[in-house]
Motif scaffolding. Sequence first.
Motif, mmCIF file in Angstrom:
data_model
loop_
_atom_site.group_PDB
_atom_site.id
_atom_site.type_symbol
_atom_site.label_atom_id
_atom_site.label_comp_id
_atom_site.label_asym_id
_atom_site.label_seq_id
_atom_site.Cartn_x
_atom_site.Cartn_y
_atom_site.Cartn_z
ATOM 1 N N MET A 1 41.855 36.619 44.503
ATOM 2 C CA MET A 1 41.866 37.112 45.882
ATOM 3 C C MET A 1 40.527 37.775 46.190
ATOM 4 O O MET A 1 39.994 38.531 45.382
ATOM 5 C CB MET A 1 43.007 38.104 46.083
ATOM 6 C CG MET A 1 43.190 38.526 47.532
ATOM 7 S SD MET A 1 44.714 39.462 47.770
ATOM 8 C CE MET A 1 44.411 40.884 46.736
ATOM 9 N N ALA A 2 39.970 37.479 47.368
ATOM 10 C CA ALA A 2 38.647 37.985 47.726
ATOM 11 C C ALA A 2 38.673 39.506 47.903
ATOM 12 O O ALA A 2 39.659 40.082 48.382
ATOM 13 C CB ALA A 2 38.165 37.317 49.006
ATOM 14 N N LEU A 3 37.591 40.113 47.526
ATOM 15 C CA LEU A 3 37.438 41.564 47.654
ATOM 16 C C LEU A 3 37.287 41.932 49.122
ATOM 17 O O LEU A 3 36.563 41.278 49.878
ATOM 18 C CB LEU A 3 36.200 42.005 46.867
ATOM 19 C CG LEU A 3 35.921 43.494 46.753
ATOM 20 C CD1 LEU A 3 36.986 44.178 45.918
ATOM 21 C CD2 LEU A 3 34.546 43.706 46.121
ATOM 22 N N THR A 4 37.965 42.999 49.551
ATOM 23 C CA THR A 4 37.862 43.469 50.934
ATOM 24 C C THR A 4 37.463 44.928 50.970
ATOM 25 O O THR A 4 37.499 45.637 49.951
ATOM 26 C CB THR A 4 39.198 43.302 51.681
ATOM 27 O OG1 THR A 4 40.157 44.241 51.146
ATOM 28 C CG2 THR A 4 39.739 41.883 51.536
ATOM 29 N N SER A 5 37.128 45.393 52.140
ATOM 30 C CA SER A 5 36.722 46.800 52.303
ATOM 31 C C SER A 5 37.851 47.752 51.938
ATOM 32 O O SER A 5 37.604 48.873 51.471
ATOM 33 C CB SER A 5 36.251 47.051 53.735
ATOM 34 O OG SER A 5 37.290 46.775 54.656
ATOM 35 N N ASP A 6 39.095 47.322 52.134
ATOM 36 C CA ASP A 6 40.232 48.186 51.791
ATOM 37 C C ASP A 6 40.283 48.483 50.297
ATOM 38 O O ASP A 6 40.750 49.549 49.878
ATOM 39 C CB ASP A 6 41.546 47.538 52.230
ATOM 40 C CG ASP A 6 41.705 47.509 53.742
ATOM 41 O OD1 ASP A 6 41.012 48.291 54.418
ATOM 42 O OD2 ASP A 6 42.510 46.698 54.231
ATOM 43 N N ASP A 7 39.811 47.523 49.473
ATOM 44 C CA ASP A 7 39.822 47.718 48.023
ATOM 45 C C ASP A 7 38.910 48.863 47.602
ATOM 46 O O ASP A 7 39.099 49.456 46.538
ATOM 47 C CB ASP A 7 39.373 46.429 47.316
ATOM 48 C CG ASP A 7 40.336 45.278 47.558
ATOM 49 O OD1 ASP A 7 41.544 45.516 47.545
ATOM 50 O OD2 ASP A 7 39.858 44.148 47.767
ATOM 51 N N VAL A 8 37.913 49.148 48.408
ATOM 52 C CA VAL A 8 36.983 50.241 48.118
ATOM 53 C C VAL A 8 37.369 51.506 48.874
ATOM 54 O O VAL A 8 37.388 52.604 48.317
ATOM 55 C CB VAL A 8 35.536 49.826 48.476
ATOM 56 C CG1 VAL A 8 34.581 51.010 48.356
ATOM 57 C CG2 VAL A 8 35.075 48.678 47.584
#
Length: 411
Positions: A1-8
């Motif tokens: 799954m692609a990394l998103t801003s929410d992950d950070v």
Amino acid sequence: MALTSDDVAEHLGDLPGGPLGVAVSGGSDSLALLGLLQDWGGRDLQVVTVDHGLRDGSADEAEFVARTCKARGLTHTTLRWEDRVRQGNLQEAARRARYDLIAGWAKSKGVKAVALGHTIEDQAETFLMRLARGSGVDGLAGMAMRTESRGTVWLRPMLRVRRADLVAYLRNTGQEWISDPSNDDMSFDRVRVRKSMPDLEALGLYTERLAATADRMALARQALESMAHSVACEAMQASELGAIAIRKAVFRNAAPETQLRLLAAALRWVAGADYRPRLHSLKALMAEALSGMNNGTATLHGCLIRWTEDAVSIDRELERVSPSVEAGIIWDDRWISRPHPGLMVAALGQKGLSQTPDWRASNIDRQTLLTTPGYWREDDLVAHPVLLPHENLRLSLKNPPESFADTLISR
């Protein structure tokens, strides 16, 4: 799954007010952090790059970051390490200078928190490097997602993120980055550790497993710090003149690990030092100070340690204090003074003591007084915080005495 801003963003925690600083070197990790934080859009961003000037191309890399930020509509500042000394552990000196420079920049910009691009691989590598050096619980706890030092909150919201995911994010967004040639220089411990990771994974030492162990060490450190804090509040007293007194009756009953932790913290606080003494030196000092001898003295870490049957006192060592500085400049990394034309700040010493013949009336130990600062006009003592107080020429500790116990808790 692609990394998103929410992950950070979910790992930023409660942010202080004002803009959020982002330290960007031009490498993939920090540029991905910048992009993800801009995607998030939760705060105005201020970007900073430190040019150490340690290798060719560093100025070009800083300029690349500046161009990238301009294209993104972001404010960027380049800081340069001008006062470097090429001796000792240069990499460690550069790391400290980077944090010092960024903290100074943050204060000038009203930035209270700065985000850093450390990844889960950085955490695992740090753990292995410290393990190789024989570090204890504190060192093996690795990096925390949030710390406070130098008046700044440091955030590492990507400590759960793989470097490969950051590279994939940059490629998906079309953002170029710079590959640091030092990342392939096998003369650096970190590079050697990084190159060895495939072999370690074959033994079951996966990156995630190493990082998880660091997390467990962090929990152990919190427990040890809490125990030490409790003992410190009962057994130790820091003074407004930068000395520490220890009640042996209470101190003796603490666990050896707690004793060592407290002694190291006391030496650091009195000396204004960033790092603790070596473990073997601490153990030797503790064995002497807690022995059956009624009286004794020793020096360690820029401190003078004296003990009696009932107490241990820790003062700054007179021979190790800083030379004189202009009034207004922090003296001995410990004392804050007020600017005043024509005045210098230096240790009281015997010369100052001889100019205050009533010093015994203060009931302050002579050794403590000798290492306290005063304002000087050439050879004449003009003011001293206790013996010669002056309303407009005050001196105060950078770290006040009530802060000592708090230094035992990682922030």
